[in-house]
Design a protein around this motif. Sequence first.
Motif, PDB file in Angstrom:
ATOM      1  N   ARG A  98      38.751  25.231  34.124  1.00 34.72           N
ATOM      2  CA  ARG A  98      39.478  26.006  33.149  1.00 34.72           C
ATOM      3  C   ARG A  98      40.937  25.725  33.206  1.00 34.72           C
ATOM      4  NH1 ARG A  98      36.327  30.021  35.024  1.00 34.72           N
ATOM      5  NH2 ARG A  98      38.051  30.782  36.198  1.00 34.72           N
ATOM      6  N   GLU A  99      41.476  25.773  34.579  1.00 38.65           N
ATOM      7  CA  GLU A  99      42.933  25.209  34.835  1.00 38.65           C
ATOM      8  C   GLU A  99      43.315  23.945  34.811  1.00 38.65           C
ATOM      9  OE1 GLU A  99      43.234  26.671  38.935  1.00 38.65           O
ATOM     10  OE2 GLU A  99      43.091  29.078  38.148  1.00 38.65           O
ATOM     11  N   ALA A 100      42.283  22.934  34.562  1.00 33.48           N
ATOM     12  CA  ALA A 100      42.631  21.537  34.040  1.00 33.48           C
ATOM     13  C   ALA A 100      43.535  20.957  35.422  1.00 33.48           C
ATOM     14  CB  ALA A 100      43.177  21.139  32.894  1.00 33.48           C
ATOM     15  N   ARG A 101      43.029  21.178  36.430  1.00 31.81           N
ATOM     16  CA  ARG A 101      44.033  20.772  37.797  1.00 31.81           C
ATOM     17  C   ARG A 101      42.975  20.197  38.705  1.00 31.81           C
ATOM     18  NH1 ARG A 101      44.372  23.449  42.459  1.00 31.81           N
ATOM     19  NH2 ARG A 101      43.317  25.333  42.769  1.00 31.81           N
ATOM     20  N   TYR A 102      43.416  19.127  39.555  1.00 31.94           N
ATOM     21  CA  TYR A 102      42.704  18.527  40.312  1.00 31.94           C
ATOM     22  C   TYR A 102      42.921  19.314  41.581  1.00 31.94           C
ATOM     23  CZ  TYR A 102      40.879  14.662  43.127  1.00 31.94           C
ATOM     24  OH  TYR A 102      40.052  14.055  43.883  1.00 31.94           O
ATOM     25  N   PRO A 103      41.878  19.634  42.511  1.00 31.24           N
ATOM     26  CA  PRO A 103      41.988  20.325  43.555  1.00 31.24           C
ATOM     27  C   PRO A 103      42.383  19.668  44.823  1.00 31.24           C
ATOM     28  CG  PRO A 103      39.792  19.861  43.255  1.00 31.24           C
ATOM     29  CD  PRO A 103      40.719  19.118  42.175  1.00 31.24           C
ATOM     30  N   ARG A 104      43.877  19.302  44.852  1.00 35.87           N
ATOM     31  CA  ARG A 104      44.766  18.331  45.834  1.00 35.87           C
ATOM     32  C   ARG A 104      44.258  19.079  47.256  1.00 35.87           C
ATOM     33  NH1 ARG A 104      48.826  14.406  44.329  1.00 35.87           N
ATOM     34  NH2 ARG A 104      49.141  14.338  46.356  1.00 35.87           N
ATOM     35  N   GLU A 105      44.667  20.312  47.257  1.00 34.74           N
ATOM     36  CA  GLU A 105      44.682  21.051  48.440  1.00 34.74           C
ATOM     37  C   GLU A 105      43.141  21.004  49.358  1.00 34.74           C
ATOM     38  OE1 GLU A 105      45.586  22.538  45.905  1.00 34.74           O
ATOM     39  OE2 GLU A 105      47.674  22.549  45.946  1.00 34.74           O
ATOM     40  N   ALA A 106      42.187  21.319  48.389  1.00 37.93           N
ATOM     41  CA  ALA A 106      40.746  21.136  48.787  1.00 37.93           C
ATOM     42  C   ALA A 106      40.309  19.977  49.431  1.00 37.93           C
ATOM     43  CB  ALA A 106      39.921  22.152  47.588  1.00 37.93           C
ATOM     44  N   VAL A 107      40.574  18.981  48.363  1.00 35.92           N
ATOM     45  CA  VAL A 107      40.272  17.569  48.721  1.00 35.92           C
ATOM     46  C   VAL A 107      40.816  17.121  50.019  1.00 35.92           C
ATOM     47  CG1 VAL A 107      40.498  15.263  48.046  1.00 35.92           C
ATOM     48  CG2 VAL A 107      39.622  17.009  46.387  1.00 35.92           C
ATOM     49  N   ALA A 108      42.111  17.422  50.360  1.00 35.30           N
ATOM     50  CA  ALA A 108      42.760  17.069  51.395  1.00 35.30           C
ATOM     51  C   ALA A 108      42.248  17.761  52.688  1.00 35.30           C
ATOM     52  CB  ALA A 108      44.385  17.297  51.443  1.00 35.30           C
ATOM     53  N   ALA A 109      42.012  19.016  52.609  1.00 35.32           N
ATOM     54  CA  ALA A 109      41.115  19.891  53.757  1.00 35.32           C
ATOM     55  C   ALA A 109      39.654  19.427  53.991  1.00 35.32           C
ATOM     56  CB  ALA A 109      41.377  21.446  53.565  1.00 35.32           C
ATOM     57  N   SER A 110      39.156  18.765  53.148  1.00 39.61           N
ATOM     58  CA  SER A 110      37.834  18.212  53.026  1.00 39.61           C
ATOM     59  C   SER A 110      37.578  17.446  54.455  1.00 39.61           C
ATOM     60  CB  SER A 110      37.343  17.730  52.007  1.00 39.61           C
ATOM     61  OG  SER A 110      37.846  16.344  51.764  1.00 39.61           O
ATOM     62  N   GLY A 111      38.355  16.586  54.667  1.00 38.16           N
ATOM     63  CA  GLY A 111      38.332  15.618  55.834  1.00 38.16           C
ATOM     64  C   GLY A 111      37.407  14.436  55.346  1.00 38.16           C
ATOM     65  N   LEU A 112      37.403  14.273  53.914  1.00 38.26           N
ATOM     66  CA  LEU A 112      36.806  13.365  53.423  1.00 38.26           C
ATOM     67  C   LEU A 112      37.348  12.248  52.600  1.00 38.26           C
ATOM     68  CD1 LEU A 112      34.003  15.367  51.948  1.00 38.26           C
ATOM     69  CD2 LEU A 112      33.796  14.090  54.109  1.00 38.26           C
ATOM     70  N   THR A 113      38.798  11.830  52.953  1.00 43.59           N
ATOM     71  CA  THR A 113      39.623  11.022  52.292  1.00 43.59           C
ATOM     72  C   THR A 113      39.940   9.837  53.316  1.00 43.59           C
ATOM     73  OG1 THR A 113      41.566  12.597  53.401  1.00 43.59           O
ATOM     74  CG2 THR A 113      40.863  12.894  51.099  1.00 43.59           C
ATOM     75  N   GLY A 114      39.385   9.826  54.230  1.00 38.97           N
ATOM     76  CA  GLY A 114      39.595   8.607  55.165  1.00 38.97           C
ATOM     77  C   GLY A 114      38.421   7.903  55.384  1.00 38.97           C
ATOM     78  N   LEU A 115      37.393   8.165  54.777  1.00 35.19           N
ATOM     79  CA  LEU A 115      36.154   7.615  55.388  1.00 35.19           C
ATOM     80  C   LEU A 115      35.907   6.224  55.649  1.00 35.19           C
ATOM     81  CD1 LEU A 115      33.813   9.052  52.322  1.00 35.19           C
ATOM     82  CD2 LEU A 115      34.424  10.007  54.618  1.00 35.19           C
ATOM     83  N   PHE A 116      36.598   5.163  55.126  1.00 35.38           N
ATOM     84  CA  PHE A 116      36.361   3.902  55.600  1.00 35.38           C
ATOM     85  C   PHE A 116      37.631   3.138  56.273  1.00 35.38           C
ATOM     86  CE2 PHE A 116      34.060   4.344  51.508  1.00 35.38           C
ATOM     87  CZ  PHE A 116      32.858   4.243  52.058  1.00 35.38           C
ATOM     88  N   CYS A 117      38.797   4.160  56.362  1.00 38.53           N
ATOM     89  CA  CYS A 117      39.891   3.767  57.103  1.00 38.53           C
ATOM     90  C   CYS A 117      39.877   3.736  58.799  1.00 38.53           C
ATOM     91  CB  CYS A 117      41.048   4.807  56.880  1.00 38.53           C
ATOM     92  SG  CYS A 117      41.489   4.964  55.021  1.00 38.53           S
TER      93      CYS A 117
END
Length: 198
Positions: free
Chosen positions: A25-44
């Motif tokens: 509804r807010e048409a926004r990407y959940p940056r904060e939630a994604v960063a806190a997920s621990g899933l942003t450096g899977l192959f690093c």
Amino acid sequence: MSEAVERAVRFVREEVRPNLDRWDREARYPREAVAASGLTGLFCPRAFGGLDLPFPEGMQVFEELGRGDAALAFSLSMHNAVASAVTRQGDEELRGRWGRRLAAGEALGGFSLTEPHAGSDATAITTLATEATDGWRISGRKAWVSLAGEADLFLVVCKTRGEPGHRDIAMLAVEREAPGVSFPRLYRKAAADFLPIG
């Protein structure tokens, strides 16, 4: 179930499903939630704070994310591809500036291959990079750029000589704030845009 897959399951249960309608509804990407997920450096590599997962385990993570929202799973897969490329194939300056930030989700990475006239056929693209005294100058138009308007760093696939075929294809890192970068139109991809069948 591995720790990374468990993180994905928990992220979908605790963050994605309860908030997906509001994010849409807010048409926004959940940056904060994604960063806190621990899933942003899977192959690093672990040296950059990544999980250094083997590819099959990463696919299990994306499968679980897809149970919550396919578009979010896709965006995270693209971010992880960019983060991995930067930390594994980037030069020292690029790795130093962006590696840890991408792995931690403090910065988001987008990928740019597709062009309106070429689709995803890399041999048919016409975006051209020419060498300049201060680096490279890129000219062209892309379509369906992952995390367009949201990512901080893009890997842009381009030609360096404009020759037919694949021999002059390169991938260059372009910062969101670089002169000339613009995003004139965003595509909505949320489930609400699709008509139900049956």
